[in-house]
Enzyme design. Structure first.
Site, mmCIF file in Angstrom:
data_model
loop_
_atom_site.group_PDB
_atom_site.id
_atom_site.type_symbol
_atom_site.label_atom_id
_atom_site.label_comp_id
_atom_site.label_asym_id
_atom_site.label_seq_id
_atom_site.Cartn_x
_atom_site.Cartn_y
_atom_site.Cartn_z
ATOM 1 N N ARG A 1 0.820 -1.215 0.000
ATOM 2 C CA ARG A 1 0.000 0.000 0.000
ATOM 3 C C ARG A 1 0.856 1.267 0.000
ATOM 4 N NH1 ARG A 1 -3.859 2.342 4.498
ATOM 5 N NH2 ARG A 1 -5.419 3.414 3.243
ATOM 6 N N HIS B 1 0.254 4.583 -2.344
ATOM 7 C CA HIS B 1 0.018 5.934 -1.821
ATOM 8 C C HIS B 1 1.161 6.886 -2.151
ATOM 9 C CE1 HIS B 1 -3.505 5.299 1.211
ATOM 10 N NE2 HIS B 1 -3.694 4.669 0.069
ATOM 11 N N ASN C 1 -4.118 8.658 5.000
ATOM 12 C CA ASN C 1 -2.896 8.062 5.552
ATOM 13 C C ASN C 1 -2.824 8.063 7.073
ATOM 14 O OD1 ASN C 1 -1.743 7.419 3.051
ATOM 15 N ND2 ASN C 1 -0.788 9.450 2.844
ATOM 16 N N HIS D 1 -6.515 -5.700 -2.442
ATOM 17 C CA HIS D 1 -7.295 -5.910 -1.221
ATOM 18 C C HIS D 1 -7.543 -7.390 -0.975
ATOM 19 C CE1 HIS D 1 -8.956 -1.486 -1.241
ATOM 20 N NE2 HIS D 1 -7.674 -1.564 -0.978
HETATM 21 C C1 HEM Z 1 -9.482 1.795 -5.686
HETATM 22 C C2 HEM Z 1 -9.451 2.620 -4.681
HETATM 23 C C3 HEM Z 1 -8.979 2.233 -3.317
HETATM 24 C C4 HEM Z 1 -9.591 2.539 -2.151
HETATM 25 C C5 HEM Z 1 -10.863 3.359 -1.975
HETATM 26 C C6 HEM Z 1 -8.818 1.957 -1.097
HETATM 27 C C7 HEM Z 1 -9.130 2.064 0.239
HETATM 28 C C8 HEM Z 1 -8.490 1.384 1.244
HETATM 29 C C9 HEM Z 1 -8.866 1.443 2.624
HETATM 30 C C10 HEM Z 1 -10.001 2.294 3.194
HETATM 31 C C11 HEM Z 1 -8.040 0.624 3.302
HETATM 32 C C12 HEM Z 1 -8.050 0.372 4.812
HETATM 33 C C13 HEM Z 1 -7.286 1.508 5.499
HETATM 34 C C14 HEM Z 1 -7.587 1.612 6.978
HETATM 35 O O1 HEM Z 1 -8.687 1.272 7.398
HETATM 36 O O2 HEM Z 1 -6.691 2.076 7.707
HETATM 37 C C15 HEM Z 1 -7.138 0.035 2.349
HETATM 38 C C16 HEM Z 1 -6.164 -0.873 2.656
HETATM 39 C C17 HEM Z 1 -5.292 -1.407 1.727
HETATM 40 N N1 HEM Z 1 -5.180 -1.045 0.410
HETATM 41 FE FE1 HEM Z 1 -6.481 0.084 -0.616
HETATM 42 N N2 HEM Z 1 -7.762 1.298 -1.631
HETATM 43 C C18 HEM Z 1 -7.803 1.447 -2.986
HETATM 44 C C19 HEM Z 1 -6.884 0.962 -3.898
HETATM 45 C C20 HEM Z 1 -5.759 0.256 -3.556
HETATM 46 C C21 HEM Z 1 -4.684 -0.046 -4.456
HETATM 47 C C22 HEM Z 1 -4.592 0.447 -5.897
HETATM 48 C C23 HEM Z 1 -3.774 -0.776 -3.758
HETATM 49 C C24 HEM Z 1 -2.455 -1.344 -4.208
HETATM 50 C C25 HEM Z 1 -2.096 -1.551 -5.442
HETATM 51 C C26 HEM Z 1 -4.290 -0.945 -2.424
HETATM 52 C C27 HEM Z 1 -3.708 -1.688 -1.438
HETATM 53 C C28 HEM Z 1 -4.185 -1.782 -0.140
HETATM 54 C C29 HEM Z 1 -3.657 -2.703 0.832
HETATM 55 C C30 HEM Z 1 -2.596 -3.751 0.582
HETATM 56 C C31 HEM Z 1 -4.337 -2.461 2.019
HETATM 57 C C32 HEM Z 1 -4.103 -3.125 3.382
HETATM 58 C C33 HEM Z 1 -2.974 -2.382 4.085
HETATM 59 C C34 HEM Z 1 -2.617 -2.895 5.461
HETATM 60 O O3 HEM Z 1 -3.164 -3.884 5.923
HETATM 61 O O4 HEM Z 1 -1.740 -2.256 6.088
HETATM 62 N N3 HEM Z 1 -5.478 -0.281 -2.333
HETATM 63 N N4 HEM Z 1 -7.424 0.530 1.104
#
Ligand code: HEM
Ligand SMILES: *[C@@H]1O[C@H](CO)[C@@H](O)[C@H](O)[C@H]1NC(C)=O
Ligand SMILES: *[C@@H]1O[C@H](CO)[C@@H](O)[C@H](O)[C@H]1NC(C)=O
Ligand SMILES: *[C@@H]1O[C@H](CO)[C@@H](O)[C@H](O)[C@H]1NC(C)=O
Ligand SMILES: *[C@@H]1O[C@H](CO)[C@@H](O)[C@H](O)[C@H]1NC(C)=O
Length: 348
Positions: free
Chosen positions: A68, A72, A100, A200
């Protein structure tokens, strides 16, 4: 994955590389290259992999968190390591932006990679490239595809919390807005959006990003109708009304830590955690639905698309050649004290 499909990804990356070569890079705008550190820091991949491998023993989530960070970073001013900069008199850190703050993690692990690298090849590997490499290794170690990283990014001198607030997708976005955000940075709103959302398939999210779906969705007095009933019950227990929004749960309820296509098979049975996950399939008339269906049936098609989209994302507004700098500490831009003797002489 099987060795033949691994080879396929290396071939795909090599094809991109040679296509770039024949295109003829102009000296002022150098291209990223898969062999960038071959002479200057051949140990770079091993050093980063060893740090991740060790960290995974006590924190399985770190793979997702590192993946992630690259996303970002790239969505704000391109892949320039801007996300890693701490607050300072001249830096308004992106770490405090809406998407973030109290959410992205893994900065200490990136610091460990950087300090190991500084010992072995000082002043050579950019923080932006560390994020690219760490992101790929995290996917591969979690059971996802392997591919060859294009390298040679340089680190930016600025960060922008305002731009992070503006550009980073939110879990409350409509499908239209998600598409706009992707196209704004130079990706596409169909395959790139769907394939990269497949990240995800691992990692965790806080209740505050999806609790609005559980009890009174859009003021209708009922939960989000696209949520699977048994999954809904489970989530209502994890995130009760008025509960603690910082409680976390798995983004992929089926195989939480594996990089596979379960994210897409989950969407087919109403088990996307975020509204922005489920709408890729369930929004009325969504042109992304067919891509979700394809990836849910075919892991290989997902992996192949994911690799290409990751390479495209890693290519966004990169600094190369003599642009930017190679930061010595990923948290701060190099100060005057870090100039080499040559620079000092020429600046007098
Ligand atoms: C399409 C739009 C996207 C939205 C709206 C989104 C939103 C989110 C949200 C809300 C979380 C949880 C954050 C939290 O609750 O603290 C998350 C986690 C995550 N996102 Fe996304 N995301 C998007 C796209 C992506 C993309 C493009 C990637 C990577 C290529 C990605 C990889 C991740 C990963 C791996 C996590 C888990 C991180 C962790 O466990 O530390 N996301 N995302
Ligand atoms: C970031 O989170 C911290 C800790 O919860 C909080 O004190 C701070 O106000 C937040 N920053 C912003 C800009 O929201
Ligand atoms: C909310 O949950 C988070 C994560 O589990 C925890 O660190 C925090 O202490 C909790 N806050 C309250 C007020 O219970
Ligand atoms: C809900 O999930 C179960 C498996 O846990 C599945 O059998 C069922 O078909 C799902 N319901 C819908 C409406 O997809
Ligand atoms: C990367 O971006 C450059 C322009 O900055 C472009 O010429 C090249 O084809 C891109 N490579 C990929 C794989 O998208």
């Amino acid at each position: 994955m099987s060795s033949s499909s691994t080879i396929h990804f290396y071939l795909a990356a090599a094809t991109l590389f040679f296509a770039a070569l024949f295109h003829g890079p102009s000296p002022s705008h150098a291209q990223l290259s898969p062999t960038f550190y071959d002479r200057t820091c051949p140990q770079v991949t091993k050093i980063i992999r060893d740090v991740i491998y060790k960290e995974l023993r006590t924190d399985i989530r770190i793979a997702a968190s590192l993946n992630r960070l690259h996303f970002h970073d790239c969505f704000v001013n391109g892949c320039d390591g801007s996300l890693l900069l701490d607050n300072s008199p001249t830096i308004d850190s992106e770490k405090q932006s809406l998407g973030n703050n109290n959410s992205v993690r893994g900065f200490d692990v990136v610091d460990r990679m950087k300090s190991q690298l500084e010992k072995v090849c000082p002043g050579v590997v950019s923080c932006a490239d560390i994020l690219t490499i760490a992101s790929q290794i995290s996917v591969t170690l979690s059971g996802g595809p392997s591919w060859t990283n294009l390298l040679g990014r340089r680190d930016g001198l600025t960060a922008s919390r305002a731009l992070a607030d503006e550009n980073l997708p939110s879990p409350f976005d409509s499908l239209e807005l998600l598409k706009q955000r992707f196209t704004k940075v130079g990706l596409n709103g169909d395959v790139d959006l769907v394939a990269l959302s497949g990240a995800h398939t691992f990692g965790k999210a806080r209740c505050l990003g999806f609790a609005h779906r559980l009890f009174n969705f859009s003021g209708q007095g009922a939960p989000d109708p696209t949520l699977n009933k048994s999954f809904l019950k489970k989530l209502q227990k994890i995130c009760p009304q008025g509960g603690n929004g910082s409680v976390i749960t798995d983004l992929d309820v089926t195989t939480p830590n594996a990089f596979d296509n379960a994210y897409f098979t989950n969407l087919k049975i109403g088990k996307g955690l975020l509204e922005t996950d489920q709408i890729l399939l369930s929004a009325p008339g969504a042109d992304t639905a067919d891509i979700v269906k394809k990836f849910s049936k075919n892991t290989f098609a997902f992996f192949e698309a994911f690799v290409l989209s990751m390479i495209r994302m890693g290519n966004l507004s990169v600094l190369t050649g003599n642009q930017g700098e190679i930061r010595l500490n990923c948290r701060v831009v190099n100060g005057p004290s870090t100039l080499s003797d040559d620079n000092l002489v020429s600046s007098i």
